[in-house]
Design an enzyme around this catalytic site. Sequence first.
Site, short mmCIF file in Angstrom:
data_model
loop_
_atom_site.label_atom_id
_atom_site.label_comp_id
_atom_site.label_asym_id
_atom_site.label_seq_id
_atom_site.Cartn_x
_atom_site.Cartn_y
_atom_site.Cartn_z
N LYS A 10 5.83 117.62 49.90
CA LYS A 10 5.87 116.16 50.08
C LYS A 10 4.96 115.70 51.23
CE LYS A 10 10.56 115.55 48.23
NZ LYS A 10 11.91 114.97 48.52
N TYR A 50 10.97 109.60 39.95
CA TYR A 50 12.30 109.42 40.56
C TYR A 50 13.13 108.36 39.83
CZ TYR A 50 11.47 112.57 44.51
OH TYR A 50 11.26 113.69 45.30
N ASN A 113 11.88 115.26 53.68
CA ASN A 113 12.46 116.61 53.64
C ASN A 113 11.53 117.66 53.02
OD1 ASN A 113 12.76 115.82 51.03
ND2 ASN A 113 14.98 116.06 50.95
N HIS A 116 10.26 119.12 47.11
CA HIS A 116 11.10 118.83 45.94
C HIS A 116 11.15 120.08 45.08
CE1 HIS A 116 12.52 117.28 42.09
NE2 HIS A 116 11.52 117.95 41.57
N GLU A 127 9.39 117.72 34.24
CA GLU A 127 8.59 117.45 35.44
C GLU A 127 7.25 118.18 35.40
OE1 GLU A 127 12.56 116.72 38.24
OE2 GLU A 127 11.30 118.45 38.64
P1 ATP Z 1 14.56 116.59 45.38
O1 ATP Z 1 15.00 115.88 44.12
O2 ATP Z 1 13.45 115.86 46.13
O3 ATP Z 1 14.27 118.03 45.15
P2 ATP Z 1 17.31 116.85 46.13
O4 ATP Z 1 17.54 117.20 44.70
O5 ATP Z 1 17.78 117.80 47.18
O6 ATP Z 1 15.77 116.59 46.40
P3 ATP Z 1 18.15 114.17 45.47
O7 ATP Z 1 19.57 113.77 45.62
O8 ATP Z 1 17.62 114.45 44.11
O9 ATP Z 1 17.90 115.42 46.44
O10 ATP Z 1 17.28 113.04 46.18
C1 ATP Z 1 15.88 112.97 45.90
C2 ATP Z 1 15.15 112.68 47.17
O11 ATP Z 1 15.47 111.37 47.61
C3 ATP Z 1 15.50 113.58 48.35
O12 ATP Z 1 14.80 114.80 48.36
C4 ATP Z 1 15.09 112.73 49.52
O13 ATP Z 1 13.68 112.78 49.76
C5 ATP Z 1 15.46 111.33 49.03
N1 ATP Z 1 16.78 110.96 49.51
C6 ATP Z 1 17.97 111.42 49.06
N2 ATP Z 1 19.00 110.88 49.73
C7 ATP Z 1 18.45 110.03 50.64
C8 ATP Z 1 18.95 109.16 51.65
N3 ATP Z 1 20.26 109.05 51.86
N4 ATP Z 1 18.06 108.45 52.38
C9 ATP Z 1 16.73 108.54 52.16
N5 ATP Z 1 16.18 109.34 51.22
C10 ATP Z 1 17.02 110.07 50.49
MG MG Z 2 16.78 116.06 43.07
#
Ligand code: ATP
Ligand code: MG
Length: 139
Positions: A10, A50, A113, A116, A127
């Site tokens: 990212k 997303y 973070n 992904h 994806e």
């Molecule tokens: P990813 O889908 O990116 O692999 P993940 O599956 O661990 O991550 P998801 O719940 O799918 O997490 O959320 C997608 C992304 O949205 C997260 O990786 C993060 O970048 C962002 N995100 C999630 N929760 C929050 C939050 N509370 N505040 C800001 N951004 C968030």
């Molecule tokens: Mg996710």
Amino acid sequence: MTERTFSIIKPDATKRNLTGKINAVIEEAGLRIVAQRRIRMTQEEAEDFYDVHRERPFYGELVEFMISEPVVVQVLEGENAVARYREVMGATNPAQAADGTIRKLFALSVGENSVHGSDSADNAKIEIAQFFDASDIVG
Ligand code: ATP
Ligand code: MG
């Protein structure tokens, strides 16, 4: 079972020149990078990618973040690659991520973070197809 998963390095990570360090963690975990491309995501691509989070309060911020700097899109291959890469990434919130995981090592916050990874084999296929042609993937 050998399978493939989709990964994104990212913007917070590409901006800090962490692509190589993250790839080293991926490879040391036994996952093979079988396709990789650095791109600048368009707003439309980020919104599509997303789409499941469209109703969440952080959706707008997430899309803006994903288009703010280049990202590196990847296909990873290995034994149980989907679950394995989720382990290697660590928890979404780096404060909760286990030692040695990419997010523990490098992530800045729950939003920024660093990586992904697909959350299921079905989503991995969807994806991967959003960003790669079959002929771009050399296993
Ligand atoms: P990813 O889908 O990116 O692999 P993940 O599956 O661990 O991550 P998801 O719940 O799918 O997490 O959320 C997608 C992304 O949205 C997260 O990786 C993060 O970048 C962002 N995100 C999630 N929760 C929050 C939050 N509370 N505040 C800001 N951004 C968030
Ligand atoms: Mg996710």
